[in-house]
Design an enzyme around this catalytic site. Structure first.
Site, mmCIF file in Angstrom:
data_model
loop_
_atom_site.group_PDB
_atom_site.id
_atom_site.type_symbol
_atom_site.label_atom_id
_atom_site.label_comp_id
_atom_site.label_asym_id
_atom_site.label_seq_id
_atom_site.Cartn_x
_atom_site.Cartn_y
_atom_site.Cartn_z
ATOM 1 N N TYR A 56 -36.863 -18.850 18.510
ATOM 2 C CA TYR A 56 -36.442 -19.153 19.886
ATOM 3 C C TYR A 56 -36.815 -18.008 20.826
ATOM 4 C CZ TYR A 56 -33.426 -20.323 23.849
ATOM 5 O OH TYR A 56 -32.951 -20.623 25.120
ATOM 6 N N ILE B 106 -25.232 -19.488 28.426
ATOM 7 C CA ILE B 106 -24.691 -20.573 29.241
ATOM 8 C C ILE B 106 -23.860 -21.509 28.368
ATOM 9 C CG2 ILE B 106 -25.278 -22.479 30.794
ATOM 10 C CD1 ILE B 106 -26.018 -19.714 31.846
#
Length: 275
Positions: free
Chosen positions: A160, A193
């Site tokens: 990622y 988030i």
């Protein structure tokens, strides 16, 4: 008073949830026609229903797997066909695989899938949007990267992190190449988030705290806060901004360590590698 995106058309991938969902609704509120693209048909249709209940005829859904180039090209064609033009592309869809870890344990299949969606998917979004943006006389492309594109992550997620670094580098390059065409490219770099994507990955309280300890504001960000940043980058208010890593991270990348983090790193039973 005209909206900030009045008479604009946007294509937003990953529009069925999280940042993409909030951005889709916000863009429509500001006068934009929005093509909501998502691999999840049920979520995408629900997003359009939510938007059009407040702003009739302002959104349409198209099912897209950004890991397939033909799907991405078809979504761009759909936007032009349904709304007559394309001015804004928000390449937001991405994955964070639960089996992603470090260089020794991340499997090649996880690596390849992450690159296919997070890197190739963004590349194809840019590639196929460019002719449409030229036909529209210019526009704005926003690519979702991450704070890990500029900082290493405390929780190992090598594929990622690498993919988001690639998105950031790609965005800078495209910004330079196409600057004289009135086509802007910027990378939105969210901090941690509170979205299903991240919460599913940080699936223990320890993992959550290992992330939060580095955030000066001491909390996870919200999807709407990223959507507001994307709105600014999409609008003419950012007309002289291109090639940026637009970091919206609660101060994470500005900090060496927070007071709480300094205390916790002294605890012998907690490993905060990656500070």
């Amino acid at each position: 008073m005209p909206g900030r995106l009045e008479n604009k058309v946007a294509l937003i991938t990953g529009a069925g949830s999280g940042i993409g969902l909030e951005a889709s609704f916000l863009f429509a509120r500001e006068g934009c026609k929005v093509v909501c693209a998502d691999i999840n048909g049920k979520a995408g249709v629900a997003a359009v229903e939510r938007i059009t209940s407040a702003y009739p005829s302002s959104a349409k859904f198209v099912k897209v797997d950004v890991g397939k180039e033909a799907d991405v090209a078809a979504a761009v064609a759909f936007a032009e066909r349904e709304f007559g033009a394309l001015h804004i592309v928000f390449n937001n869809a991405g994955i964070m695989h639960s089996a992603d870890d470090n260089a020794e344990t991340t499997e090649e299949t996880v690596w390849d899938l992450t690159m296919q969606i997070n890197v190739k998917g963004v590349w194809w979004g840019c590639k196929h949007a460019l002719p449409a943006l030229r036909r529209a006389g210019g526009g704005s492309v926003i690519n979702t990267a991450s704070f890990v594109a500029v900082r290493g992550a405390a929780t190992p997620q090598l594929a990622y992190t690498t993919s988001k670094g690639a998105v950031l580098a790609m965005t800078r390059e495209l910004a330079v190449i196409h600057a004289r065409e009135n086509i802007r490219f910027n990378a939105l770099c969210p901090g941690p988030i509170r979205t299903p994507l991240l919460m599913d990955f940080l699936n223990t309280e320890d993992k959550k705290q290992r992330r939060l300890v580095h955030v000066p504001m001491g909390r996870f960000g919200e999807a709407i806060e990223q959507a507001n940043a994307a709105l600014f980058l999409a609008s003419d208010e950012s007309s002289f901004i291109t090639g940026t890593d637009f970091v919206v991270d609660g101060g994470l990348t500005a900090a060496y360590v927070t007071p709480e983090g300094e205390t916790m790193t002294k605890c012998p039973h907690v490993n905060f590698s990656g500070v």
